[in-house]
Enzyme design. Sequence first.
Site, PDB file in Angstrom:
ATOM      1  N   LYS A  13       0.825  -1.215   0.000  1.00 62.00           N
ATOM      2  CA  LYS A  13       0.000   0.000   0.000  1.00 62.00           C
ATOM      3  C   LYS A  13       0.860   1.267   0.000  1.00 62.00           C
ATOM      4  O   LYS A  13       0.623   2.184  -0.770  1.00 62.00           O
ATOM      5  CB  LYS A  13      -0.924   0.052   1.240  1.00 62.00           C
ATOM      6  CG  LYS A  13      -1.947  -1.056   1.322  1.00 62.00           C
ATOM      7  CD  LYS A  13      -2.945  -0.817   2.468  1.00 62.00           C
ATOM      8  CE  LYS A  13      -2.306  -0.810   3.843  1.00 62.00           C
ATOM      9  NZ  LYS A  13      -1.868  -2.126   4.334  1.00 62.00           N
ATOM     10  N   ARG A  88      -9.337   0.743   9.448  1.00 61.11           N
ATOM     11  CA  ARG A  88      -8.775  -0.540   9.850  1.00 61.11           C
ATOM     12  C   ARG A  88      -9.743  -1.358  10.686  1.00 61.11           C
ATOM     13  O   ARG A  88      -9.443  -2.496  11.028  1.00 61.11           O
ATOM     14  CB  ARG A  88      -7.534  -0.265  10.683  1.00 61.11           C
ATOM     15  CG  ARG A  88      -6.279  -0.949  10.166  1.00 61.11           C
ATOM     16  CD  ARG A  88      -5.169  -0.531  11.076  1.00 61.11           C
ATOM     17  NE  ARG A  88      -3.924  -1.183  10.857  1.00 61.11           N
ATOM     18  CZ  ARG A  88      -2.953  -0.736  10.073  1.00 61.11           C
ATOM     19  NH1 ARG A  88      -3.121   0.333   9.341  1.00 61.11           N
ATOM     20  NH2 ARG A  88      -1.810  -1.377  10.023  1.00 61.11           N
ATOM     21  N   ARG A 127      12.385  -6.080   4.740  1.00 62.67           N
ATOM     22  CA  ARG A 127      12.369  -4.629   4.962  1.00 62.67           C
ATOM     23  C   ARG A 127      13.116  -4.294   6.261  1.00 62.67           C
ATOM     24  O   ARG A 127      13.897  -3.367   6.313  1.00 62.67           O
ATOM     25  CB  ARG A 127      10.916  -4.142   5.027  1.00 62.67           C
ATOM     26  CG  ARG A 127      10.748  -2.693   5.415  1.00 62.67           C
ATOM     27  CD  ARG A 127       9.333  -2.189   5.124  1.00 62.67           C
ATOM     28  NE  ARG A 127       8.419  -2.430   6.226  1.00 62.67           N
ATOM     29  CZ  ARG A 127       7.086  -2.249   6.178  1.00 62.67           C
ATOM     30  NH1 ARG A 127       6.523  -1.863   5.067  1.00 62.67           N
ATOM     31  NH2 ARG A 127       6.340  -2.475   7.218  1.00 62.67           N
ATOM     32  N   ARG A 135      11.669  -0.414  12.250  1.00 64.62           N
ATOM     33  CA  ARG A 135      10.445  -0.138  13.010  1.00 64.62           C
ATOM     34  C   ARG A 135      10.320  -1.130  14.151  1.00 64.62           C
ATOM     35  O   ARG A 135      10.638  -2.297  14.009  1.00 64.62           O
ATOM     36  CB  ARG A 135       9.236  -0.295  12.071  1.00 64.62           C
ATOM     37  CG  ARG A 135       8.993   0.888  11.192  1.00 64.62           C
ATOM     38  CD  ARG A 135       7.957   0.595  10.135  1.00 64.62           C
ATOM     39  NE  ARG A 135       6.724   0.000  10.645  1.00 64.62           N
ATOM     40  CZ  ARG A 135       5.634  -0.139   9.901  1.00 64.62           C
ATOM     41  NH1 ARG A 135       5.627   0.266   8.647  1.00 64.62           N
ATOM     42  NH2 ARG A 135       4.548  -0.689  10.414  1.00 64.62           N
ATOM     43  N   ARG A 146       0.301  -8.542  14.015  1.00 64.30           N
ATOM     44  CA  ARG A 146      -0.320  -7.581  13.091  1.00 64.30           C
ATOM     45  C   ARG A 146      -1.182  -8.289  12.039  1.00 64.30           C
ATOM     46  O   ARG A 146      -2.255  -7.819  11.677  1.00 64.30           O
ATOM     47  CB  ARG A 146       0.757  -6.734  12.403  1.00 64.30           C
ATOM     48  CG  ARG A 146       1.276  -5.602  13.298  1.00 64.30           C
ATOM     49  CD  ARG A 146       2.661  -5.124  12.889  1.00 64.30           C
ATOM     50  NE  ARG A 146       2.739  -4.581  11.563  1.00 64.30           N
ATOM     51  CZ  ARG A 146       3.869  -4.468  10.870  1.00 64.30           C
ATOM     52  NH1 ARG A 146       5.011  -4.885  11.388  1.00 64.30           N
ATOM     53  NH2 ARG A 146       3.862  -3.950   9.664  1.00 64.30           N
TER      54      ARG A 146
HETATM   55  P1  ADP Z   1       1.485  -1.786   8.225  1.00 64.00           P
HETATM   56  O1  ADP Z   1       2.892  -1.813   7.721  1.00 64.00           O
HETATM   57  O2  ADP Z   1       1.171  -2.897   9.173  1.00 64.00           O
HETATM   58  O3  ADP Z   1       0.474  -1.635   7.129  1.00 64.00           O
HETATM   59  P2  ADP Z   1       0.942   0.840   9.353  1.00 64.00           P
HETATM   60  O4  ADP Z   1       2.103   1.695   9.132  1.00 64.00           O
HETATM   61  O5  ADP Z   1      -0.284   1.102   8.533  1.00 64.00           O
HETATM   62  O6  ADP Z   1       1.411  -0.637   9.215  1.00 64.00           O
HETATM   63  O7  ADP Z   1       0.504   0.853  10.897  1.00 64.00           O
HETATM   64  C1  ADP Z   1       1.400   0.494  11.916  1.00 64.00           C
HETATM   65  C2  ADP Z   1       0.667   0.442  13.269  1.00 64.00           C
HETATM   66  O8  ADP Z   1       0.037   1.714  13.547  1.00 64.00           O
HETATM   67  C3  ADP Z   1      -0.470  -0.571  13.381  1.00 64.00           C
HETATM   68  O9  ADP Z   1      -0.013  -1.861  13.715  1.00 64.00           O
HETATM   69  C4  ADP Z   1      -1.339   0.078  14.494  1.00 64.00           C
HETATM   70  O10 ADP Z   1      -0.811  -0.127  15.768  1.00 64.00           O
HETATM   71  C5  ADP Z   1      -1.229   1.556  14.199  1.00 64.00           C
HETATM   72  N1  ADP Z   1      -2.290   2.030  13.273  1.00 64.00           N
HETATM   73  C6  ADP Z   1      -2.094   2.546  12.032  1.00 64.00           C
HETATM   74  N2  ADP Z   1      -3.256   2.898  11.461  1.00 64.00           N
HETATM   75  C7  ADP Z   1      -4.234   2.599  12.372  1.00 64.00           C
HETATM   76  C8  ADP Z   1      -5.648   2.710  12.366  1.00 64.00           C
HETATM   77  N3  ADP Z   1      -6.317   3.208  11.317  1.00 64.00           N
HETATM   78  N4  ADP Z   1      -6.321   2.298  13.477  1.00 64.00           N
HETATM   79  C9  ADP Z   1      -5.672   1.814  14.537  1.00 64.00           C
HETATM   80  N5  ADP Z   1      -4.349   1.672  14.585  1.00 64.00           N
HETATM   81  C10 ADP Z   1      -3.612   2.053  13.532  1.00 64.00           C
END
Ligand code: ADP
Length: 193
Positions: A13, A88, A127, A135, A146
């Site tokens: 994404k 989400r 990554r 991260r 996750r």
């Molecule tokens: P990923 O690489 O898993 O797609 P993101 O960068 O989108 O990760 O998100 C990392 C973390 O940030 C998630 O595991 C969660 O803890 C938090 N997070 C991000 N977006 C949301 C959301 N819309 N609602 C709740 N938590 C979120």
Amino acid sequence: MNLILLGPPGCGKGTQATYIVKKYDYVQLSTGDMLREAIKNNTPTGKVVKDVLASGKLVNNELIMQIMKEKIEETATSPGRIFDGFPRTLSQAESLNALLSQNNLSIDLLIELVVNQEELFERITKRASESESVRDDDNADVLRKRLDVYNKETKPIIAFYEKDFFVNKIDGMQDISTVNKLIDKLIENNTKH
Ligand code: ADP
């Protein structure tokens, strides 16, 4: 153009959003990036969410919606928004519908990037091994969590959207530029000229 990119962690994404931003001058609204930025700057929000992110769990819906409300208002003049990593949960998807209609906006395009779980594991561990600033949540244990959270909380929103919209599925196992081209076509076909 309000475009929602759906799919599990590691499906691409963020990579695709970056490309769309460059080409179409849209803004990327990635809640993950916003939260990591808040943590980096040690803001009050950052302090609250730091441990949540490191655990792989989700930040509470109210906080996310508060952030998103501001971002939608701030981007009123943008030609488009890409929602990446948001919504989400079903609750967030419902709140987003309300928020968009309050602002006379609508969802214009939904794209799901489909990638199998083994590939996601490989991508994210790769990554983590290549990145300089790893991260907190890019390790095998938290990744498992996750993915679990994705399957339980996030995946159901696809069926939720399918009640009212067409969700375009793209095979995210293809190379980045092939996925780019497919997304391009969808944007071109959905933009009002
Ligand atoms: P990923 O690489 O898993 O797609 P993101 O960068 O989108 O990760 O998100 C990392 C973390 O940030 C998630 O595991 C969660 O803890 C938090 N997070 C991000 N977006 C949301 C959301 N819309 N609602 C709740 N938590 C979120």
